[in-house]
Design a protein around this motif. Structure first.
Motif: not given
Length: 218
Positions: A137, A188-189
């Motif tokens: 992640p 998240d990204y």
């Protein structure tokens, strides 16, 4: 690290780089990398031996087991001027960190090595972890990488130390603008690299440092 063990010395990419760069560049395969440097041979060798080789030894002793199957190119630029010139000429990049950056899609790291070797180790973390932990992640990828912006590389052990990212975290704690660790580790990204990314980097870094100090990071 076994020098040139992966056969990159005579690769097509080495040949291509030699054809596209000026004669002041040293280009050669080394370990899991292709090194392209416009430093002197002695300066290049010092960085390869004292930073790149030692970091590789540490990473594969402390963390990783899966080895790269493709070469990553590391550009070592002697100053800001040549760093920016070649980033633009080779990749049409002009919005640059003053330290350096990694282009995973091109397996390429461009380093303004005049600013030091901290960013080099940071970006090496990204380049090597992708083979061992492909789905890492963003928070952990950047937390681990930024942990080694200031580090020691001794006896095949890498240790991160307090660095310039701490004040951003301290300020965020003071004004309660920090993200909870539960929320940080679920970003998240786009969330991690979006709004408040500086604080996200700082929190991720010092979470990894806490784990290091508790003997839990490995």
């Amino acid at each position: 690290v076994v020098k040139d063990s992966t056969g990159f010395e005579n690769s097509a990419e080495v040949k291509r780089l030699k054809e596209n760069l000026t004669d002041d560049f040293i280009v050669s395969g080394h370990s899991y990398f292709i090194i392209a440097s416009n430093l002197s041979q002695a300066e290049t060798d010092k960085i390869v031996n004292n930073t790149i080789d030692r970091a590789v030894d540490c990473f594969y002793n402390d963390y990783f087991s899966a080895k790269p199957t493709e070469a990553t190119t590391i550009f070592l630029f002697k100053d800001d001027k040549t760093y920016r010139y070649w980033a633009k000429k080779l990749y049409d990049d002009d919005d640059l960190s003053r330290f350096g950056y990694y282009k995973p899609s091109d397996r390429t790291m461009l380093m303004n090595i005049n600013t030091g070797t901290g960013t080099l180790v940071h970006e090496m973390t990204h380049a090597l972890v992708r083979y061992d932990f492909p789905d890492i992640p963003s928070w952990f990828n950047e937390g681990l990488g930024s942990l080694y912006e200031r580090c020691s590389l001794n006896d095949k052990m890498i240790l991160g130390y307090v660095n310039w990212r701490l004040p951003a975290l301290q300020d965020a704690i003071s004004d309660s603008s920090y993200t909870s660790l539960d929320k940080l580790t679920k970003t998240d990204y786009n969330q991690f690299y979006g709004y408040n990314s500086d604080v996200n980097y700082s929190q991720a870094r010092y979470l990894c440092m806490y784990l290091q100090e508790q003997g839990l990071l490995r």
